[in-house]
Design a protein around this motif. Structure first.
Motif, mmCIF file in Angstrom:
data_model
loop_
_atom_site.group_PDB
_atom_site.id
_atom_site.type_symbol
_atom_site.label_atom_id
_atom_site.label_comp_id
_atom_site.label_asym_id
_atom_site.label_seq_id
_atom_site.Cartn_x
_atom_site.Cartn_y
_atom_site.Cartn_z
ATOM 1 N N GLY A 20 10.673 -21.754 -37.570
ATOM 2 C CA GLY A 20 10.069 -20.678 -36.410
ATOM 3 C C GLY A 20 9.106 -21.095 -35.761
ATOM 4 O O GLY A 20 9.094 -21.034 -34.415
ATOM 5 N N GLU A 21 8.040 -21.736 -36.368
ATOM 6 C CA GLU A 21 6.933 -22.089 -35.472
ATOM 7 C C GLU A 21 7.210 -23.134 -34.535
ATOM 8 O O GLU A 21 6.883 -23.231 -33.283
ATOM 9 C CB GLU A 21 5.870 -22.730 -36.316
ATOM 10 C CG GLU A 21 4.614 -22.989 -36.121
ATOM 11 C CD GLU A 21 3.495 -23.887 -36.829
ATOM 12 O OE1 GLU A 21 2.858 -24.651 -36.455
ATOM 13 O OE2 GLU A 21 3.509 -23.253 -38.092
ATOM 14 N N LEU A 22 7.921 -24.243 -35.073
ATOM 15 C CA LEU A 22 8.274 -25.471 -34.274
ATOM 16 C C LEU A 22 9.289 -25.085 -33.175
ATOM 17 O O LEU A 22 8.858 -25.595 -31.874
ATOM 18 C CB LEU A 22 9.058 -26.529 -35.080
ATOM 19 C CG LEU A 22 8.092 -27.469 -36.155
ATOM 20 C CD1 LEU A 22 8.903 -27.874 -37.115
ATOM 21 C CD2 LEU A 22 7.371 -28.139 -35.401
ATOM 22 N N THR A 23 10.253 -23.962 -33.389
ATOM 23 C CA THR A 23 10.850 -23.675 -32.231
ATOM 24 C C THR A 23 10.302 -22.895 -31.375
ATOM 25 O O THR A 23 10.578 -22.990 -29.956
ATOM 26 C CB THR A 23 12.119 -22.555 -32.912
ATOM 27 O OG1 THR A 23 12.892 -23.354 -33.879
ATOM 28 C CG2 THR A 23 12.857 -22.014 -31.868
ATOM 29 N N HIS A 24 9.334 -22.065 -31.508
ATOM 30 C CA HIS A 24 8.792 -21.254 -30.648
ATOM 31 C C HIS A 24 7.849 -21.922 -29.687
ATOM 32 O O HIS A 24 7.806 -21.918 -28.576
ATOM 33 C CB HIS A 24 7.612 -20.143 -31.423
ATOM 34 C CG HIS A 24 6.598 -19.541 -30.354
ATOM 35 N ND1 HIS A 24 7.034 -18.555 -29.584
ATOM 36 C CD2 HIS A 24 5.356 -19.868 -30.177
ATOM 37 C CE1 HIS A 24 5.962 -18.263 -28.817
ATOM 38 N NE2 HIS A 24 4.817 -18.797 -29.203
ATOM 39 N N TRP A 25 6.999 -23.127 -30.256
ATOM 40 C CA TRP A 25 5.967 -23.852 -29.515
ATOM 41 C C TRP A 25 6.935 -25.071 -28.819
ATOM 42 O O TRP A 25 6.330 -25.536 -27.785
ATOM 43 C CB TRP A 25 4.959 -24.452 -30.381
ATOM 44 C CG TRP A 25 3.886 -23.283 -30.929
ATOM 45 C CD1 TRP A 25 3.971 -22.692 -32.053
ATOM 46 C CD2 TRP A 25 3.082 -22.715 -29.938
ATOM 47 N NE1 TRP A 25 2.931 -21.699 -32.034
ATOM 48 C CE2 TRP A 25 2.343 -21.782 -30.931
ATOM 49 C CE3 TRP A 25 2.693 -22.864 -28.578
ATOM 50 C CZ2 TRP A 25 1.300 -20.770 -30.196
ATOM 51 C CZ3 TRP A 25 1.623 -21.885 -28.141
ATOM 52 C CH2 TRP A 25 1.292 -20.982 -29.083
ATOM 53 N N ARG A 26 7.920 -25.271 -29.343
ATOM 54 C CA ARG A 26 8.728 -26.199 -28.340
ATOM 55 C C ARG A 26 9.326 -25.548 -27.049
ATOM 56 O O ARG A 26 8.900 -26.337 -26.017
ATOM 57 C CB ARG A 26 10.077 -26.707 -29.148
ATOM 58 C CG ARG A 26 9.920 -27.869 -30.441
ATOM 59 C CD ARG A 26 11.264 -27.845 -30.957
ATOM 60 N NE ARG A 26 11.105 -28.894 -32.252
ATOM 61 C CZ ARG A 26 11.806 -28.559 -33.311
ATOM 62 N NH1 ARG A 26 12.569 -27.639 -33.338
ATOM 63 N NH2 ARG A 26 11.460 -29.469 -34.403
ATOM 64 N N THR A 80 3.329 -29.379 -35.301
ATOM 65 C CA THR A 80 3.708 -28.682 -34.080
ATOM 66 C C THR A 80 2.882 -29.262 -32.748
ATOM 67 O O THR A 80 3.287 -29.219 -31.899
ATOM 68 C CB THR A 80 3.600 -27.115 -34.260
ATOM 69 O OG1 THR A 80 3.990 -26.866 -35.480
ATOM 70 C CG2 THR A 80 4.076 -26.270 -33.381
ATOM 71 N N ALA A 81 1.546 -29.312 -33.257
ATOM 72 C CA ALA A 81 0.935 -29.742 -32.014
ATOM 73 C C ALA A 81 1.258 -31.236 -31.451
ATOM 74 O O ALA A 81 1.195 -31.504 -30.252
ATOM 75 C CB ALA A 81 -0.822 -30.001 -32.544
#
Length: 408
Positions: A20-26, A80-81
Motif C-alpha cells: 500500500g505504501e509503495l503504491t501510494h507514493w508511486r 519507497t524514497a
C-alpha cells in the motif's frame, strides 16, 4: 557544550514498505514527474534556481515521506524514497537529485542526533516544510568551527552544495578548533538566511542544472549549540548515510536511463519510413533497431532488479540501529558499490546509444533528447566509478572494506 559520542540506541525506521505504501507514493511521484516532464527542457535552458520545483515537491508530500508518523510525517521507508527518486528522474534528473539529497540531509537527524533530541528536529522540519540542502563537499578545504560563548563561529567555503539555493536549511560538517570538542567534526543545521552565510549562484554546468548545487561562503557565521546534530563518527549505523546516498544515485541514474528509453521509443515509433537498405516497412520494424533497444532495455531491467533488492536490504539494516556491526555495514556498502558501478555505466550507455535508434533528427535542440545524457554524464562524475570497482574487487578478494569516508 561537549558533544556526546555514544552509539545511537535506535533509529526511527523499522520494517519494510508495504504494498500500500509503495503504491501510494508511486502514484504521487508519477504525478509530480508528469508535471515536471511538461517543461523539463525549457526549465533546463533557463538554468534558474528551482524554487517552483521545490514547492511542487513540498505540496506533493514527498519532502516528508521519510519523517516518522509520530512526528507528523508519512512514516515511509527508504525503499519507497528510492523509488520516488527513480520515477522523478524519468522526467527530470535535476529534481530527482534535489529530492535524493534532501532525504539524506534530512535523515541526518536519525544518523547523527541522540534519540532524545530527534523528535524536536523531525517536528520542526514538518512544521516549517523544510527542504534540506547540504554543504559537505569533502574535496574542498575543511570548514572551521571556532569556539565562542555558548556556540561557535563558522568560516570557509564549499562548492557543490546541492539544494542550498532553494533549501530553507542546510546540513553542514565542520572541524572544531579549540574547546572540549577540539578536533571533532560536527554535523549541524543552519537556516540559509543566517547572517554571514552567502549563497553563490554559480552552478552553470553541462547537466543537472536545476539541482541548486551552488557554492556557499561562510564569514563568521554564528552556530548555536542547539543547532548541532552530533559528531560525525565511524559508528556503523551512522555511517550508513553515505551508502544510502550512493544507492540514491544508482536510482536516479536508473531513472534517467528509463526516461531516455521511453523517449527514444516514442521517437522511433514516430519515424514513418525506413533506412533505404532495409526491407522493413519502418525503422521500428527493423531488427537492427529492435536489437539495440532490446540490449539497452535488458541492461536497464537488470539494474532495476538490483537496486530494488538493495532498497529493501537497506531498510532492514537501518532498523537494527545501534546493533549494526561493522561487518554488516561493509557488506551492504560493497553491494551498493556494485549497484553504483552498473547503474553508472548503464545510465551513460543508454543515454548515449539511444541516438543510434532515433537518428539525426533527434539531435535537434527542440527535441531535447540530449538532456538525459547531459544529466547522467554530469552527476556520474561525482566520484570516480573506477574506485568503486576497486572497492568491490578488494572486498571480493580479501574481505577488506575501504576506509570510511564521505564517498564510501
Amino acid at each position: 557544550m561537549s558533544v556526546a559520542t555514544a552509539a545511537l540506541a535506535r533509529t526511527p525506521f523499522t520494517g519494510n514498505a508495504t504494498t500500500g505504501e509503495l503504491t501510494h507514493w508511486r502514484a504521487v511521484a508519477t504525478e509530480v514527474a508528469q508535471s515536471l516532464a511538461v517543461d523539463a527542457l525549457e526549465r533546463d535552458r533557463k538554468n534558474e534556481q528551482p524554487h517552483a520545483e521545490a514547492q511542487l515537491l513540498r505540496s506533493s508530500g514527498l519532502l516528508d515521506l521519510l519523517v516518522p508518523a509520530e512526528f507528523g510525517g508519512a512514516g515511509g521507508h527508504f525503499e519507497t524514497a528510492f523509488e520516488a527518486i527513480r520515477i522523478l528522474a524519468n522526467a527530470d534528473g535535476s529534481i530527482a537529485q534535489l529530492l535524493a539529497y534532501h532525504y539524506f540531509n534530512q535523515t541526518g537527524i536519525a544518523f547523527y542526533a541522540p534519540a532524545k533530541q530527534q523528535g524536536a528536529w523531525w517536528e520542526r522540519t514538518v512544521a516549517h516544510g523544510w527542504l534540506w540542502g547540504d554543504s559537505v563537499n569533502p574535496v574542498d578545504p575543511t570548514l572551521l568551527l571556532t569556539v565562542e560563548a555558548d556556540g561557535y563561529r563558522l568560516n570557509g567555503a564549499k562548492r557543490f552544495s546541492t539544494g542550498s539555493g532553494v533549501g530553507e536549511v542546510i546540513i553542514v560538517n565542520a572541524l572544531v578548533q579549540g574547546g572540549e570538542n577540539d578536533g571533532k567534526v560536527l554535523a549541524f543545521v543552519l537556516p540559509t538566511d543566517r547572517e554571514g552565510l552567502e549563497l553563490v549562484d554559480d552552478w552553470d554546468y553541462l547537466g543537472q542544472r536545476l539541482s541548486a548545487s551552488n557554492s556557499v561562503r561562510y564569514s563568521n557565521v554564528r552556530v548555536d549549540a542547539a543547532e548541532i546534530l552530533g559528531e560525525v563518527t565511524e559508528e556503523p549505523v551512522s555511517t550508513l548515510l553515505i551508502p544510502g546516498l550512493q544507492l540514491a544515485f544508482a536510482n536516479f541514474y536508473l531513472g534517467i536511463a528509463e526516461g531516455a528509453l521511453a523517449r527514444g521509443k516514442q521517437l522511433l515509433l514516430g519515424r514513418k519510413n525506413a533506412w533505404f537498405l532495409s526491407t522493413a516497412p519502418t525503422y521500428s520494424r527493423d531488427v537492427i533497431f529492435q536489437r539495440t533497444l532490446g540490449e539497452l532495455k535488458a541492461r536497464t531491467a537488470a539494474v532495476a532488479a538490483l537496486v530494488e533488492k538493495l532498497g529493501r536490504a537497506y531498510d532492514l539494516l537501518i532498523a537494527k540501529a545501534g546493533d549494526v556491526t561493522a561487518e554488516e555495514r561493509a557488506e551492504l556498502a560493497v553491494a551498493i558499490a556494485e549497484a553504483k558501478i552498473v547503474s553508472t555505466e548503464t545510465g551513460v550507455e543508454v543515454a548515449n546509444r539511444i541516438f543510434e535508434v532515433t537518428g539525426t533528427s533527434s539531435t535537434s535542440n527542440d527535441v531535447g533528447l540530449d538532456l538525459y545524457w547531459r544529466n547522467v554524464r554530469t552527476h556520474s562524475l561525482h566520484d570516480p566509478v573506477d574506485y568503486k570497482k576497486i572497492e568491490v574487487g578488494q572486498y571480493f578478494l580479501h574481505g577488506e572494506a575501504q576506509p570510511i569516508s564521505l564517498y564510501t
